[in-house]
Scaffold this active site. Structure first.
Site, PDB file in Angstrom:
ATOM      1  N   TYR A 144       6.531 -24.974   3.100  1.00 21.99           N
ATOM      2  CA  TYR A 144       5.325 -25.783   2.868  1.00 21.99           C
ATOM      3  C   TYR A 144       5.638 -27.006   2.015  1.00 21.99           C
ATOM      4  O   TYR A 144       6.091 -26.880   0.866  1.00 21.99           O
ATOM      5  CB  TYR A 144       4.270 -24.917   2.175  1.00 21.99           C
ATOM      6  CG  TYR A 144       2.970 -25.619   1.867  1.00 21.99           C
ATOM      7  CD1 TYR A 144       2.001 -25.771   2.839  1.00 21.99           C
ATOM      8  CD2 TYR A 144       2.714 -26.116   0.587  1.00 21.99           C
ATOM      9  CE1 TYR A 144       0.799 -26.405   2.564  1.00 21.99           C
ATOM     10  CE2 TYR A 144       1.511 -26.754   0.295  1.00 21.99           C
ATOM     11  CZ  TYR A 144       0.561 -26.896   1.292  1.00 21.99           C
ATOM     12  OH  TYR A 144      -0.632 -27.531   1.006  1.00 21.99           O
ATOM     13  N   ASN A 216      12.554 -24.314  -1.006  1.00 25.61           N
ATOM     14  CA  ASN A 216      11.222 -24.729  -1.436  1.00 25.61           C
ATOM     15  C   ASN A 216      10.556 -23.602  -2.236  1.00 25.61           C
ATOM     16  O   ASN A 216       9.361 -23.392  -2.167  1.00 25.61           O
ATOM     17  CB  ASN A 216      10.369 -25.069  -0.210  1.00 25.61           C
ATOM     18  CG  ASN A 216       9.073 -25.766  -0.563  1.00 25.61           C
ATOM     19  OD1 ASN A 216       9.064 -26.786  -1.244  1.00 25.61           O
ATOM     20  ND2 ASN A 216       7.956 -25.227  -0.095  1.00 25.61           N
ATOM     21  N   SER A 313       5.377 -16.502  -1.231  1.00 26.46           N
ATOM     22  CA  SER A 313       6.613 -17.120  -0.762  1.00 26.46           C
ATOM     23  C   SER A 313       7.036 -16.534   0.576  1.00 26.46           C
ATOM     24  O   SER A 313       6.988 -15.325   0.785  1.00 26.46           O
ATOM     25  CB  SER A 313       7.727 -16.908  -1.797  1.00 26.46           C
ATOM     26  OG  SER A 313       8.865 -17.659  -1.493  1.00 26.46           O
TER      27      SER A 313
END
Length: 404
Positions: A144, A216, A313
């Site tokens: 994301y 990320n 996550s």
């Protein structure tokens, strides 16, 4: 929108240039492309600045492609397996990978909202090249980038994904703010794409194993490098915003202006929100169940770096072997090799080592980036990383210095 094609050679110092090795010997490029036949491509999209206007920008995103057998070998599958540490994310096509033990075509990595268009583009590419059946269930993964990017503006288009496949090449792999990693944040620093490899000694088979990550994930306070609590040592340089108005996203409601960032030492983005995609390639003769065992070792590396597999996550991994799997033309029986299980430990170790190094490379290569709503995410400062490593006695002479 014209995509900016990333230069193939990394411009900034990598881990070994700074004296950080994680153990083991690398391949010539210290990249996933050290595994013979593997190609990597990026298309990077960076346009606009200022306030977020959905559909207009700012745009900080892209697409990355990993081709296990290159374009010429797109019709021939590889043995593969996937594993999810935490499944708050997406990697399409893995149902068939699990069922068949085979991966066909490229592995694509992009942002969360662009999985659909990239998946369709791979099908399109297959149809155009007479591989509609073989590439009908493509593997596309995401993380994301909605903090820095107009993620719901859907700026990744079919032509970007097609161009990424067609532009994939061997050799050095661009890292940091490129391809699918353009808008990503890793342990509170600018993250993105990172890669590394390991070459086993001939006595252990001489196999090559390479890793590519789209990083990320992770909190700053837990960030660790070879046991050194780097996140505790570099508590400032937290994400901030440059404009006069606070960011519009409720995800960063606690973010502060960059004018106050010098005194800011606590996280300004939610901890545990983010993802990491890890791709592991090897030329070792492994069967699908053995490749799943390789993929299951990736979390050990993430844990060493400070990741927890948090609830928000998506930590999803895929491993593949480039050994030939097609039967000869005159037979339905394929003759493949399988490394004895008792000899897998060096590959487990190589996976953990290379994954850690690839994660760090994603941050070392990344530049400070300002994106949507003027949000700025800082790069990991090399000098302060080295200072932290020295403080804890974990900084040998850099590779360049040893070679002189």
């Amino acid at each position: 929108m014209a995509p900016a094609q990333a230069k193939p050679a990394p411009a900034k110092a990598r881990a070994r240039d700074l004296g950080i090795t994680f153990g083991g010997e690398t391949g010539p490029l210290n990249a996933i492309t050290d595994v013979s036949g593997v190609l990597v491509g990026h298309t990077t999209l960076i346009t606009g600045e200022g306030r977020l206007l959905m559909g207009k920008g700012p745009v900080r995103t892209g697409v990355t492609a990993v081709l296990p057998r290159g374009r010429e070998g797109m019709s021939e599958p590889v043995f593969a397996a996937s594993y999810a540490l935490n499944g708050n994310g997406e990697m399409t096509g893995t149902t068939w990978v699990a069922e068949s033990g085979l991966l066909s075509g490229p592995v694509m990595v992009t942002n969360t909202s662009s999985v659909g268009v990239v998946r369709d583009a791979v099908v399109d590419w297959g149809a155009r090249h007479g591989l509609g059946w073989e590439l009908g269930l493509p593997v596309v993964a995401e993380t994301y980038d909605g903090i820095l990017n107009d993620i719901n503006g859907f700026h990744v288009k079919t032509e970007h994904a097609l161009r990424t496949i067609d532009g994939a090449s061997g050799g050095p792999v661009a890292e940091g703010n490129v391809g699918g990693g353009t808008g990503m944040i890793c342990h509170g620093f600018k993250g993105g794409i990172g890669t590394a490899s390991r070459k086993l000694p001939e006595a252990l088979g001489g196999y090559t194993l390479g890793v590519l990550v789209q990083c990320n994930y992770g909190s700053r306070r837990l960030f660790s490098v070879e046991g050194v609590p780097v996140g505790e040592e570099i508590r400032d340089l937290q994400p901030c915003y440059t404009g006069s108005e606070a960011p519009s996203s409720p995800l960063v409601r606690d973010m502060r202006p960059c004018a106050q960032s010098a005194s800011l030492t606590t996280s300004t983005i939610p901890e545990g929100m983010g993802s990491i995609i890890v791709l592991v390639a090897t030329d070792a003769p492994l069967l699908p169940h053995q490749l799943e065992r390789i993929a299951r070792r990736v979390p050990l590396a993430i844990g060493k770096m400070g990741g927890l597999g948090e609830d928000y996550s998506g930590d999803i991994f895929l491993a593949f072997s480039t050994q030939p799997v097609k039967p000869p033309a005159d037979s339905p029986v394929a003759r493949v090799s399988s490394l004895d299980n008792g000899h897998l430990n060096p590959l487990f170790e190589a996976t953990v080592q290379a994954t850690q190094e690839a994660i760090l490379h994603s941050m070392l290569a990344a530049d400070t980036l300002t994106g949507a709503d003027g949000i700025r995410v800082f790069s990991l400062p090399h000098d302060r990383l080295v200072e932290a490593m020295r403080k804890y006695g974990r900084h040998p002479a850099p590779a360049r210095a040893r070679a002189e």
